[in-house]
Design a protein around this motif. Structure first.
Motif, PDB file in Angstrom:
ATOM      1  N   UNK A  25      31.387  32.096 -20.920  1.00  0.00           N
ATOM      2  CA  UNK A  25      30.058  32.486 -20.450  1.00  0.00           C
ATOM      3  C   UNK A  25      29.535  31.509 -19.403  1.00  0.00           C
ATOM      4  N   UNK A  26      29.793  30.206 -19.613  1.00  0.00           N
ATOM      5  CA  UNK A  26      29.346  29.193 -18.655  1.00  0.00           C
ATOM      6  C   UNK A  26      30.024  29.401 -17.299  1.00  0.00           C
ATOM      7  N   UNK A  27      31.330  29.615 -17.302  1.00  0.00           N
ATOM      8  CA  UNK A  27      32.053  29.823 -16.052  1.00  0.00           C
ATOM      9  C   UNK A  27      31.568  31.085 -15.347  1.00  0.00           C
ATOM     10  N   UNK A  28      31.313  32.120 -16.113  1.00  0.00           N
ATOM     11  CA  UNK A  28      30.830  33.376 -15.521  1.00  0.00           C
ATOM     12  C   UNK A  28      29.442  33.179 -14.909  1.00  0.00           C
ATOM     13  N   UNK A  29      28.551  32.521 -15.651  1.00  0.00           N
ATOM     14  CA  UNK A  29      27.188  32.305 -15.150  1.00  0.00           C
ATOM     15  C   UNK A  29      27.184  31.464 -13.871  1.00  0.00           C
ATOM     16  N   UNK A  34      38.198  30.655 -13.473  1.00  0.00           N
ATOM     17  CA  UNK A  34      38.689  30.114 -14.754  1.00  0.00           C
ATOM     18  C   UNK A  34      40.002  29.347 -14.589  1.00  0.00           C
ATOM     19  N   UNK A  35      39.990  28.350 -13.689  1.00  0.00           N
ATOM     20  CA  UNK A  35      41.194  27.560 -13.489  1.00  0.00           C
ATOM     21  C   UNK A  35      41.143  26.314 -14.384  1.00  0.00           C
ATOM     22  N   UNK A  36      42.246  25.550 -14.480  1.00  0.00           N
ATOM     23  CA  UNK A  36      42.282  24.405 -15.410  1.00  0.00           C
ATOM     24  C   UNK A  36      41.178  23.384 -15.169  1.00  0.00           C
ATOM     25  N   UNK A  37      40.860  23.111 -13.885  1.00  0.00           N
ATOM     26  CA  UNK A  37      39.823  22.107 -13.594  1.00  0.00           C
ATOM     27  C   UNK A  37      38.469  22.551 -14.137  1.00  0.00           C
ATOM     28  N   UNK A  38      38.067  23.796 -13.809  1.00  0.00           N
ATOM     29  CA  UNK A  38      36.764  24.280 -14.248  1.00  0.00           C
ATOM     30  C   UNK A  38      36.709  24.463 -15.760  1.00  0.00           C
ATOM     31  N   UNK A  39      37.807  24.908 -16.350  1.00  0.00           N
ATOM     32  CA  UNK A  39      37.840  25.101 -17.802  1.00  0.00           C
ATOM     33  C   UNK A  39      37.691  23.758 -18.517  1.00  0.00           C
ATOM     34  N   UNK A  40      38.416  22.737 -18.029  1.00  0.00           N
ATOM     35  CA  UNK A  40      38.313  21.409 -18.638  1.00  0.00           C
ATOM     36  C   UNK A  40      36.910  20.840 -18.483  1.00  0.00           C
ATOM     37  N   UNK A  41      36.307  21.071 -17.310  1.00  0.00           N
ATOM     38  CA  UNK A  41      34.942  20.597 -17.081  1.00  0.00           C
ATOM     39  C   UNK A  41      33.977  21.245 -18.080  1.00  0.00           C
ATOM     40  N   UNK A  42      34.085  22.566 -18.233  1.00  0.00           N
ATOM     41  CA  UNK A  42      33.206  23.270 -19.162  1.00  0.00           C
ATOM     42  C   UNK A  42      33.429  22.808 -20.595  1.00  0.00           C
ATOM     43  N   UNK A  43      34.687  22.537 -20.940  1.00  0.00           N
ATOM     44  CA  UNK A  43      34.981  22.060 -22.296  1.00  0.00           C
ATOM     45  C   UNK A  43      34.284  20.726 -22.563  1.00  0.00           C
ATOM     46  N   UNK A  44      34.434  19.762 -21.650  1.00  0.00           N
ATOM     47  CA  UNK A  44      33.803  18.450 -21.833  1.00  0.00           C
ATOM     48  C   UNK A  44      32.281  18.575 -21.871  1.00  0.00           C
ATOM     49  N   UNK A  45      31.750  19.484 -21.072  1.00  0.00           N
ATOM     50  CA  UNK A  45      30.301  19.666 -21.014  1.00  0.00           C
ATOM     51  C   UNK A  45      29.758  20.253 -22.315  1.00  0.00           C
ATOM     52  N   UNK A  46      30.394  21.314 -22.787  1.00  0.00           N
ATOM     53  CA  UNK A  46      29.864  22.054 -23.937  1.00  0.00           C
ATOM     54  C   UNK A  46      30.235  21.416 -25.264  1.00  0.00           C
ATOM     55  N   UNK A  47      31.290  20.612 -25.270  1.00  0.00           N
ATOM     56  CA  UNK A  47      31.666  19.932 -26.516  1.00  0.00           C
ATOM     57  C   UNK A  47      30.639  18.858 -26.879  1.00  0.00           C
ATOM     58  N   UNK A  73      34.016  18.022  -9.049  1.00  0.00           N
ATOM     59  CA  UNK A  73      34.894  16.906  -8.690  1.00  0.00           C
ATOM     60  C   UNK A  73      34.121  15.599  -8.623  1.00  0.00           C
ATOM     61  N   UNK A  74      32.899  15.649  -8.087  1.00  0.00           N
ATOM     62  CA  UNK A  74      32.113  14.417  -7.954  1.00  0.00           C
ATOM     63  C   UNK A  74      31.656  13.874  -9.296  1.00  0.00           C
ATOM     64  N   UNK A  75      31.535  14.764 -10.300  1.00  0.00           N
ATOM     65  CA  UNK A  75      31.126  14.313 -11.627  1.00  0.00           C
ATOM     66  C   UNK A  75      32.283  13.712 -12.414  1.00  0.00           C
ATOM     67  N   UNK A  76      33.486  13.808 -11.872  1.00  0.00           N
ATOM     68  CA  UNK A  76      34.601  13.043 -12.435  1.00  0.00           C
ATOM     69  C   UNK A  76      35.278  13.656 -13.627  1.00  0.00           C
ATOM     70  N   UNK A  77      35.279  14.985 -13.782  1.00  0.00           N
ATOM     71  CA  UNK A  77      35.941  15.614 -14.926  1.00  0.00           C
ATOM     72  C   UNK A  77      37.119  16.465 -14.486  1.00  0.00           C
ATOM     73  N   UNK A  78      37.743  16.095 -13.408  1.00  0.00           N
ATOM     74  CA  UNK A  78      38.890  16.860 -12.923  1.00  0.00           C
ATOM     75  C   UNK A  78      40.074  16.623 -13.839  1.00  0.00           C
ATOM     76  N   UNK A  79      40.689  17.706 -14.333  1.00  0.00           N
ATOM     77  CA  UNK A  79      41.818  17.587 -15.251  1.00  0.00           C
ATOM     78  C   UNK A  79      43.001  18.335 -14.685  1.00  0.00           C
ATOM     79  N   UNK A  80      43.349  18.027 -13.466  1.00  0.00           N
ATOM     80  CA  UNK A  80      44.439  18.669 -12.768  1.00  0.00           C
ATOM     81  C   UNK A  80      45.465  17.622 -12.407  1.00  0.00           C
TER      82      UNK A  80
END
Length: 345
Positions: A25-29, A34-47, A73-80
């Motif tokens: 839902x976060x990625x859609x909003x 839904x690539x690995x970088x954005x998914x990992x970012x959302x995971x760290x954010x929502x966890x 990328x600037x927030x430093x949660x890139x997981x690629x």
């Protein structure tokens, strides 16, 4: 017990499913892929919804603003793979620095050993000459002196051989030190344009900010660059990037021009205010826009090449990320206002 384990497993599964749904839902909003970088970012954010990342995102999106890939990328949660490459690059850089220190120490030792060996060789040669003089004076009665002279001559030969080997080892150490220095420089330089890279830019900002310099940062992006690659190929695209790098370097002489990545460049202006920095950057923009590019192979026109830029003035408490983020938002404003322009703030 089996029933308890089943309940626990079900609860864990439900929690994971809820987190998964929230990530989607976060990625859609935010209209993020839904690539690995954005998914990992959302995971760290929502966890950790109360953590520092969540607070930073809340500040960025206040008022309904959507996140961009650059924000993530600037927030430093890139997981690629790029993140592990950056980490590996820093480790490699540390290893190079450590090796360079060891080589420099080895080179110093070699110089000291050479000096001592040369001194010992001179003393030994003088002793050999004195012994030979004594032999000439005592004639055939100097049997012991003959033996001493033979040993001394053998020692002198070995010392001369050692001197030669030490000289060769010293040259090799010096060559290796120079190569290590080149390797450290290459780690901070973009191989295509030969401009400083992102790492060099961030290091320069940190050093100049600590020295109290007045700083402005520009983020520049080539307009419609994908179409250049699609129509003419990556080789032509590379030549366009090199031409823009040259134009920026000439117009912004005295300031740090870096290739930030892809078709993005950055300029770190030091010691000048926002308006003269804008005028300098706009000169580079106009130079690029006025040039008529042609294909080297056929002399056919390439079409107009332009870039857009966002330029932000640094504040006393700015980090590189916060200043870059402001400049990047201004770049988006320039893109949304017709491109081929500079926006300041």
């Amino acid at each position: 017990m089996a029933g308890v384990r089943a309940v626990r497993a079900s609860s864990a599964g439900d929690a994971s499913r809820r987190l998964y749904d929230r990530i989607g839902a976060f990625l859609f909003d935010q209209r993020l892929e839904p690539d690995p970088t954005n998914f990992a970012f959302a995971y760290h954010l929502l966890e950790n919804p109360e953590g520092p990342l969540a607070r930073a995102v809340a500040a960025l999106t206040d008022g309904g603003v959507r996140l961009t890939r650059r924000d993530i990328e600037s927030l430093g949660c890139e997981a690629t793979p790029g993140q592990s490459e950056a980490t590996d690059g820093k480790k490699a850089e540390g290893l190079v620095a450590q090796t360079q220190m060891q080589v420099e120490g080895f080179e110093d030792i070699m110089h000291a050993m050479r000096a001592e060996t040369e001194g010992f060789g001179r003393d030994l040669a003088a002793s050999a000459a004195a012994i030979n003089q004594s032999r000439a004076e005592v004639g055939n009665d100097g049997v012991m002196l003959d033996e001493v002279a033979r040993i001394t001559a053998a020692m002198l030969t070995r010392v001369r051989t050692a001197e030669s080997r030490l000289e060769s080892a010293t040259r090799e150490a010096s060559d290796l030190r120079k190569k290590l220095e080149e390797a450290r420089d290459n780690a901070r330089r973009d191989p295509l344009t030969e401009l400083p890279n992102r790492r060099a830019l961030e290091e320069a900002f940190t050093a100049q900010s600590a020295a109290g310099e007045r700083l402005c940062l520009a983020v520049c992006d080539v307009d419609h660059f994908k179409s250049v690659n699609d129509r003419f190929g990556h080789a032509v695209g590379d030549r366009v990037l090199k031409a823009i790098a040259e134009a920026l370097s000439q117009a912004c002489s005295g300031h740090l021009v870096a290739r930030y990545g892809g078709e993005e460049f950055a300029v770190l202006f030091a010691g000048i205010a926002l308006e003269p920095a804008r005028a300098t950057l706009d000169t580079a923009r106009a130079t690029v826009a006025a040039k008529r590019y042609r294909l080297r192979e056929s002399d056919a026109p390439l079409g107009e090449i332009t870039f857009s830029a966002g330029l932000a003035a640094g504040a006393r408490d700015d980090s590189f990320q916060s200043l870059f983020q402001r400049a990047d938002r201004l770049l988006y404003t320039a893109k949304n206002n017709g491109r081929n322009c500079v926006r300041t703030g």
